[in-house]
Write a protein that holds these residues in place. Structure first.
Motif, PDB file in Angstrom:
ATOM      1  N   LEU A  98       0.891  -1.239  -0.054  1.00 26.25           N
ATOM      2  CA  LEU A  98       0.407   0.122   0.039  1.00 26.25           C
ATOM      3  C   LEU A  98       0.689   1.676   0.193  1.00 26.25           C
ATOM      4  CD1 LEU A  98      -2.381  -0.601   2.137  1.00 26.25           C
ATOM      5  CD2 LEU A  98      -2.838  -0.931  -0.146  1.00 26.25           C
ATOM      6  N   HIS A  99       1.895   1.481   0.418  1.00 31.29           N
ATOM      7  CA  HIS A  99       2.793   2.234   1.024  1.00 31.29           C
ATOM      8  C   HIS A  99       3.342   3.045  -0.246  1.00 31.29           C
ATOM      9  CE1 HIS A  99       2.875   2.388   5.215  1.00 31.29           C
ATOM     10  NE2 HIS A  99       1.904   3.402   4.866  1.00 31.29           N
TER      11      HIS A  99
ATOM     12  N   PHE B  14       1.852   1.758  -3.641  1.00 37.10           N
ATOM     13  CA  PHE B  14       1.022   2.615  -4.243  1.00 37.10           C
ATOM     14  C   PHE B  14       1.220   4.562  -3.695  1.00 37.10           C
ATOM     15  CE2 PHE B  14      -0.555  -1.319  -5.516  1.00 37.10           C
ATOM     16  CZ  PHE B  14      -0.026  -1.539  -7.176  1.00 37.10           C
ATOM     17  N   GLU B  15       0.712   4.519  -2.533  1.00 43.47           N
ATOM     18  CA  GLU B  15       0.617   5.859  -1.979  1.00 43.47           C
ATOM     19  C   GLU B  15       1.793   6.792  -2.429  1.00 43.47           C
ATOM     20  OE1 GLU B  15       0.252   5.695   3.076  1.00 43.47           O
ATOM     21  OE2 GLU B  15      -0.891   7.211   2.645  1.00 43.47           O
TER      22      GLU B  15
ATOM     23  N   ILE C 283     -10.633   0.628  -2.030  1.00 44.61           N
ATOM     24  CA  ILE C 283     -10.004   1.878  -2.584  1.00 44.61           C
ATOM     25  C   ILE C 283     -10.264   3.194  -3.876  1.00 44.61           C
ATOM     26  CG2 ILE C 283      -7.191   3.689  -2.502  1.00 44.61           C
ATOM     27  CD1 ILE C 283      -6.122   0.910  -1.054  1.00 44.61           C
TER      28      ILE C 283
ATOM     29  N   LEU D  24      -8.616   1.513  -6.729  1.00 40.40           N
ATOM     30  CA  LEU D  24      -7.011   1.374  -7.764  1.00 40.40           C
ATOM     31  C   LEU D  24      -7.510   0.115  -9.008  1.00 40.40           C
ATOM     32  CD1 LEU D  24      -4.144   2.060  -6.191  1.00 40.40           C
ATOM     33  CD2 LEU D  24      -4.959   3.690  -8.055  1.00 40.40           C
TER      34      LEU D  24
ATOM     35  N   PRO E  75      -3.937   6.541 -10.754  1.00 39.41           N
ATOM     36  CA  PRO E  75      -4.512   8.673 -10.443  1.00 39.41           C
ATOM     37  C   PRO E  75      -4.028   8.541  -8.810  1.00 39.41           C
ATOM     38  CG  PRO E  75      -6.005   6.388 -10.693  1.00 39.41           C
ATOM     39  CD  PRO E  75      -4.723   5.884 -10.587  1.00 39.41           C
ATOM     40  N   LEU E  76      -3.349   8.519  -8.363  1.00 42.27           N
ATOM     41  CA  LEU E  76      -2.458   8.940  -7.152  1.00 42.27           C
ATOM     42  C   LEU E  76      -1.504   9.519  -7.509  1.00 42.27           C
ATOM     43  CD1 LEU E  76      -2.795   6.061  -4.948  1.00 42.27           C
ATOM     44  CD2 LEU E  76      -3.970   7.635  -4.371  1.00 42.27           C
TER      45      LEU E  76
ATOM     46  N   LYS F 234      -2.742  12.407  -8.873  1.00 43.76           N
ATOM     47  CA  LYS F 234      -3.626  13.434  -7.656  1.00 43.76           C
ATOM     48  C   LYS F 234      -2.138  14.280  -6.465  1.00 43.76           C
ATOM     49  CE  LYS F 234      -7.842  12.466  -8.805  1.00 43.76           C
ATOM     50  NZ  LYS F 234      -9.131  10.928  -9.093  1.00 43.76           N
ATOM     51  N   ILE F 235      -1.258  13.411  -6.447  1.00 43.56           N
ATOM     52  CA  ILE F 235      -0.194  14.096  -5.267  1.00 43.56           C
ATOM     53  C   ILE F 235       0.340  14.613  -6.287  1.00 43.56           C
ATOM     54  CG2 ILE F 235       2.373  13.128  -4.958  1.00 43.56           C
ATOM     55  CD1 ILE F 235       0.982  10.639  -4.786  1.00 43.56           C
TER      56      ILE F 235
ATOM     57  N   LEU G  48     -14.110  -0.519   3.877  1.00 46.27           N
ATOM     58  CA  LEU G  48     -13.790   0.801   3.663  1.00 46.27           C
ATOM     59  C   LEU G  48     -14.583   2.194   2.771  1.00 46.27           C
ATOM     60  CD1 LEU G  48     -10.650   2.392   3.874  1.00 46.27           C
ATOM     61  CD2 LEU G  48     -10.117   1.949   1.320  1.00 46.27           C
TER      62      LEU G  48
ATOM     63  N   MET H  27      -5.006   7.355   0.859  1.00 48.25           N
ATOM     64  CA  MET H  27      -5.517   7.000  -1.332  1.00 48.25           C
ATOM     65  C   MET H  27      -6.725   7.287  -1.400  1.00 48.25           C
ATOM     66  SD  MET H  27      -2.838   4.475  -1.641  1.00 48.25           S
ATOM     67  CE  MET H  27      -2.353   2.531  -0.649  1.00 48.25           C
TER      68      MET H  27
END
Lengths: 144, 333, 233
Positions: free
Chosen positions: A52-53, A55-56, A95, A97, A133-134, A137-138, C9, C51
């Motif tokens: 997850l991290h 991807f984050e 989420i 994704l 997409p993250l 958006k970052i 979630l 996220m």
């Protein structure tokens, strides 16, 4: 020109995939520059939150590369990794994704060519999905 | 069938309920009960029609209580319509939908309206029905329900021990037994437990496997339970080989020998595969024949006091089966 | 242990709509050992929520991760007292008791549940938890061979199995063992089947939740001043 340069974090087991990547390099078998390798003592070391991290922090894809089934140095580490990836696939869906962005492959240390091929295949999958997409958006977030 | 000995019948006051079923059993008749499934809506005519089909052919008919955990017309309300039609109801009551307060008040009301019989059940789990999100009750279990109703009737007190003004409801108390469910070793003892709790009669799960039922009844007789409680064996006509398979595979605690599927299959030999009506008729005729044969076999087993014919949504089959089995000529009420 | 599992979630994200800063608090006791509210689960949920918020392009979500040893006692919540004021909401990864203890200790803060509390049970295999107790307030395990008919029989029967028991399985779900099948087999193995022949009387549910929310008092353990306050002395 394709302006999208995917970034794929590859969690590689020291006993197989990491050595296979090395072998591919030694044989001058190219694998995509998109692959950013993280060496692990075993894919069984990987935790849900590590994926997850990745991807984050903006990865477009994640590759987990472990030993062939039955060949894990720690007996079942690669099987645990597979189960955790299944769990992550569910979380990615929650989420929003695409689950296809995270994939696991099983290879041996002697399979340099196959490593390059499978890694390349995953990069193409990710390329087809487009930038995370993250990540987009970052950048927006930073700009804001 | 044997004629009742009027002299052996106790005075009305000594009887528990004043109903037909109790009278038939006391007189030593081979009792016959059937089942009337209430409608899913509030159509009284539907109940009256079914009641007319069964009237005169059975001593009493069960009214199911939200059978299969699917909402149906109240069993007591349906029973009252049956009484109006001249068919004696056996009100089924599950422990799933009511606590001890609701049970007792409903039974007082039912008795006030002339209900004589009650069948005490745990009830199918609501997860199998049409309101799977319902909260179940299970305040008391079926054996505790039997004991509670017996004490209401014989000791005139509520479950809490306090007196019922004017005395308790006069109910003939039934319970269910499944000879084919597990743990097999406990089943005869559980039947005896129901008798000890105060059950006057037992109706069993559908019997298709007679040798297994005979084995079960032998243990029941060895325990002497048949002397305390009248045991009515459950029977029912099969409608098709598919139904036989469904009962065997999908209904927990059902034993249906595969030889019955074969008999039903053989019944449609020579009928064109696409002639669905003819096939269905042939199956149903064979299903009724099998049912009659089962009744005749079961009747000979020691400790069996009657049969409970479950023809689900096929009440019309009951008179034919009763007549063919030689249990009734159709004039009694 | 108390067994709980993460809510979907999306359900958690909807509770946090409009929040900018959230403190996610795990619990180091039951929910850590059932892998729903320990440190790793807090980190996983925090990353997932961040996220998800980014994907939904709402107000950015800051999720701070925190752990306490035991959410169900006020004393263990003290370390949160200062920082908690900085957040729009606290997301508890504790059981329902933990959520409420936080809400009682910090009445000025919105406390939200991230978990659904399921039951009191045990891990029957790795990754599998099963219910064993419903806290009925009047234990009958002495009579049933250590197998609970209240929590393990779908119909809470006290006098033997219903007609739906087959091959040792419950009619509700073939994955569930029939409690009464087990009780009978245990009694047979112990030579105690005779004890199951007695008719068990209706249970007094007043000791269970049916009697209203429950309370236990040990006067010998109370502080004298508090006893006095209740007017008992």
């Amino acid at each position: 020109m394709d302006p999208f340069h995917p970034e794929v974090v590859a969690f590689c087991c020291r006993h197989c995939a990491y050595a296979a990547a090395d072998l591919a390099g030694g044989k001058r078998q190219p694998y995509p520059a998109a692959i950013k390798i993280v060496e692990l003592p075993c894919t069984g070391r990987i935790d849900v939150v590590n994926i997850l991290h990745a991807f984050e922090d903006g990865a477009d894809g994640v590759l987990i590369a472990g030993c062939l089934n039955g060949s894990c140095h720690y007996i079942k580490g690669n099987l645990y990794a597979r189960q955790r990836l299944d769990y992550v696939h569910g979380l990615l869906g929650e989420i929003g994704l695409e689950a296809e962005r995270a994939r696991m492959i099983n290879i041996s240390a002697a399979m340099g060519v196959q490593f390059a091929e499978l890694a390349g295949e995953h990069v193409e999958t990710v390329r087809a999905l487009g930038p995370s997409p993250l990540r987009r958006k970052i950048k927006q977030g930073e700009a804001a | 069938m044997s004629q009742g000995n009027a002299a052996a019948e106790p005075a009305e006051a000594a009887r528990k309920s004043g109903g037909n079923l109790e009278r038939a059993l006391r007189q030593g008749h081979f009792a016959v009960t059937a089942e009337l499934g209430p409608p899913r809506g509030w159509d009284a005519a539907f109940v009256r029609k079914k009641a007319q089909i069964l009237k005169g052919w059975v001593d009493a008919a069960n009214v199911t209580d939200n059978q299969a955990a699917v909402v149906h017309m109240s069993s007591i309300a349906t029973g009252l319509l049956m009484i109006e039609e001249g068919l004696e109801p056996i009100i089924q009551m599950t422990c799933r939908d009511r606590n001890r307060l609701a049970m007792q008040s409903d039974l007082l009301g039912a008795a006030a309206h002339g209900v004589h019989n009650l069948l005490c059940l745990s009830g199918d789990h609501q997860s199998k029905g049409d309101h799977p999100g319902a909260k179940n009750v299970h305040d008391i279990d079926s054996i505790q329900l039997v004991a509670m109703v017996r004490a209401m009737r014989d000791e005139n007190h509520y479950q809490n021990g306090r007196d019922i003004p004017g005395g308790g409801p006069r109910l003939f108390i039934g319970a269910a037994a499944n000879p084919f469910a597990d743990p097999a070793g406990m089943r005869p003892y559980r039947l005896r437990k129901k008798a000890q709790a105060g059950a006057d009669f037992i109706q069993t799960q559908l019997v298709y496997d007679v040798p297994r039922f005979r084995e079960f009844m032998k243990k029941v007789v060895d325990l002497g339970a048949h002397e305390r409680v009248a045991i009515l064996a459950g029977v029912g006509p099969l409608k098709s080989p598919g139904m036989a398979r469904h009962l065997r595979l999908n209904v927990p605690g059902m034993a249906v020998p595969e030889s019955l599927d074969a008999r039903l299959e053989a019944a449609v030999k020579g009928i064109a595969g696409d002639d669905k009506t003819a096939r269905s008729t042939a199956w149903r005729e064979e299903g009724k024949r099998i049912c009659v044969e089962l009744i005749q076999e079961i009747r000979e087993i020691e400790g069996v006091a009657g049969v409970h014919i479950m023809a689900i949504e096929w009440e019309e089959a009951v008179p034919e089966i009763v007549k063919a089995a030689g249990l009734r000529s159709g004039t009694q009420g | 242990m108390i067994v709980a599992e993460k809510k979907p979630l999306d359900a958690i994200a909807r509770m946090l709509d409009g929040c900018g800063r959230v403190l996610a608090v795990g619990c180091g006791t039951c929910v850590t050992v059932c892998f729903s509210g320990g440190g790793k689960e807090v980190a996983t949920l925090a990353a997932s929520l961040r996220m998800k918020r980014r994907m939904e392009e709402g107000k950015p979500l800051e999720v701070t991760e925190a752990m306490v040893q035991r959410q169900c006692e006020w004393e263990y919540l003290e370390p949160l007292a200062e920082q908690i004021k900085e957040y729009d909401a606290v997301l508890s990864l504790g059981c329902g008791v933990g959520v409420q203890t936080l809400a009682e200790r910090f009445p000025a803060t919105r406390i939200l549940p991230a978990l659904d509390t399921l039951f009191m049970g045990l891990p029957s295999a790795q990754g599998v938890w099963e219910e064993r107790c419903q806290g009925c307030g009047a234990c009958v395990l002495d009579k049933t061979g250590g197998i609970c008919p209240v929590s393990r029989c779908a119909k809470q029967l006290f006098n033997g199995p219903c007609g739906g028991s087959q091959n040792g399985r419950c009619e509700v779900d073939a994955a569930l063992p029939c409690a009464w099948h087990m009780i009978w087999e245990r009694a047979e193995a112990l030579g105690m089947t005779e004890s199951l022949m007695a008719i068990e009387a209706p249970k007094d549910w007043a000791t269970s939740r049916d009697g209203g929310p429950r309370r236990m008092v040990r006067d010998d353990l109370r502080l004298p001043a508090e006893q006095g306050q209740e007017g008992g002395e």
